[in-house]
Scaffold this motif. Structure first.
Motif, short mmCIF file in Angstrom:
data_model
loop_
_atom_site.label_atom_id
_atom_site.label_comp_id
_atom_site.label_asym_id
_atom_site.label_seq_id
_atom_site.Cartn_x
_atom_site.Cartn_y
_atom_site.Cartn_z
N PHE A 153 -2.56 -0.06 -11.64
CA PHE A 153 -3.67 -0.53 -11.33
C PHE A 153 -3.53 -2.02 -10.65
O PHE A 153 -4.04 -2.17 -9.65
CB PHE A 153 -4.84 -0.59 -12.15
CG PHE A 153 -5.24 0.98 -12.59
CD1 PHE A 153 -5.93 1.86 -11.60
CD2 PHE A 153 -4.97 1.49 -13.88
CE1 PHE A 153 -6.07 3.13 -12.14
CE2 PHE A 153 -5.31 2.72 -14.31
CZ PHE A 153 -6.03 3.58 -13.39
N PHE A 199 0.93 -1.16 -0.03
CA PHE A 199 0.11 0.05 -0.02
C PHE A 199 0.79 1.15 0.06
O PHE A 199 0.62 2.09 -0.73
CB PHE A 199 -0.88 0.00 1.23
CG PHE A 199 -1.77 1.23 1.26
CD1 PHE A 199 -2.95 1.45 0.63
CD2 PHE A 199 -1.58 2.17 2.28
CE1 PHE A 199 -3.65 2.57 0.69
CE2 PHE A 199 -2.38 3.38 2.31
CZ PHE A 199 -3.30 3.65 1.57
N GLN A 253 2.32 1.86 -3.38
CA GLN A 253 1.29 2.43 -4.42
C GLN A 253 1.00 3.94 -3.96
O GLN A 253 1.08 4.56 -4.91
CB GLN A 253 0.08 1.50 -4.24
CG GLN A 253 0.14 0.19 -4.52
CD GLN A 253 0.48 0.20 -6.36
OE1 GLN A 253 1.62 -0.42 -6.55
NE2 GLN A 253 -0.36 0.81 -7.12
N TRP A 286 -2.49 -1.96 -7.04
CA TRP A 286 -3.67 -1.85 -6.13
C TRP A 286 -4.41 -3.39 -6.37
O TRP A 286 -4.88 -3.44 -4.60
CB TRP A 286 -4.68 -0.80 -6.72
CG TRP A 286 -4.08 0.55 -6.43
CD1 TRP A 286 -3.42 1.33 -7.26
CD2 TRP A 286 -3.78 1.33 -5.28
NE1 TRP A 286 -3.03 2.36 -7.03
CE2 TRP A 286 -3.20 2.52 -5.49
CE3 TRP A 286 -4.23 0.93 -3.89
CZ2 TRP A 286 -2.78 3.40 -4.48
CZ3 TRP A 286 -3.86 1.97 -2.88
CH2 TRP A 286 -2.96 3.18 -3.10
N VAL A 326 -2.35 -5.35 -3.67
CA VAL A 326 -2.58 -4.70 -2.26
C VAL A 326 -3.78 -5.31 -1.63
O VAL A 326 -3.88 -6.35 -0.48
CB VAL A 326 -2.82 -3.14 -2.10
CG1 VAL A 326 -3.30 -2.95 -0.70
CG2 VAL A 326 -1.50 -2.57 -2.33
N VAL A 327 -5.07 -5.47 -2.41
CA VAL A 327 -6.09 -6.17 -1.88
C VAL A 327 -6.16 -7.59 -1.76
O VAL A 327 -6.56 -8.25 -0.74
CB VAL A 327 -7.31 -5.73 -2.74
CG1 VAL A 327 -8.61 -6.57 -2.47
CG2 VAL A 327 -7.70 -4.26 -2.73
#
Length: 171
Positions: A141, A111, A114, A144, A147-148
């Protein structure tokens, strides 16, 4: 018998971690040298850009160096936690709460990376407006999504470890 892939992965991660710190030291050195040779750098930029935006450009380059060091700290968090996870896999006990915690720390490190990437994007926009040469930037993208995904995997590991502990208590 030891898993050969895990041994190679561990070695590569340790090398990458060393390379990351070497880079961070290089960025710190470059920041220091930007002050030591500040007049020469300013003269070069003044010549190249006809005296426009020299102090701003030097400040932005120094800022990029600082952001790179911050990024290296985040990457260190990622590598050291991943090395620890690989070690638990090598010992045959990866589904533990400690690995869930490690994955969560990796998620926070990703995170942070990013967010730093977005900062670089903002800096590129500023450099573009100043008319200063710069590398291109495109938002990532997939980072991200990573990260999730890592935060979800951390939750899966935490629940799996709890289920394993519950099963061990019933036996």
């Amino acid at each position: 018998m030891q898993d050969r892939f895990l041994g190679i992965a561990s070695g590569l991660l340790r090398f990458a971690n060393w390379l990351n710190w070497t880079s961070a030291i290089g960025f710190a050195g470059a920041i220091v040298l930007s002050f030591v040779f500040g007049d020469a750098i300013a003269a070069h930029l003044a010549l190249k850009y006809h005296g426009r935006h020299v102090p701003e450009t030097v400040a932005i380059v120094r800022l990029l160096g600082v952001l790179s060091i911050v990024g290296a700290v985040a990457v260190r968090q990622l590598f050291t936690r991943l090395i620890a996870i690989v070690e638990t896999v090598r010992t045959g006990d990866p589904f533990v709460v400690a690995n869930a915690d490690r994955l969560q720390r990796i998620g926070w490190a990703l995170f942070a990376i990013q967010i730093l990437d977005l900062c670089v994007g903002g800096i590129v926009l500023v450099l573009d407006r100043l008319g200063v040469d710069h590398a291109t930037w495109v938002p990532g993208f997939t980072g991200w999504i990573g990260v999730v995904m890592i935060f979800v995997l951390a939750r899966v590991f935490r629940l799996g470890a709890a289920m394993r502990d519950d099963l061990a208590m019933t036996v």
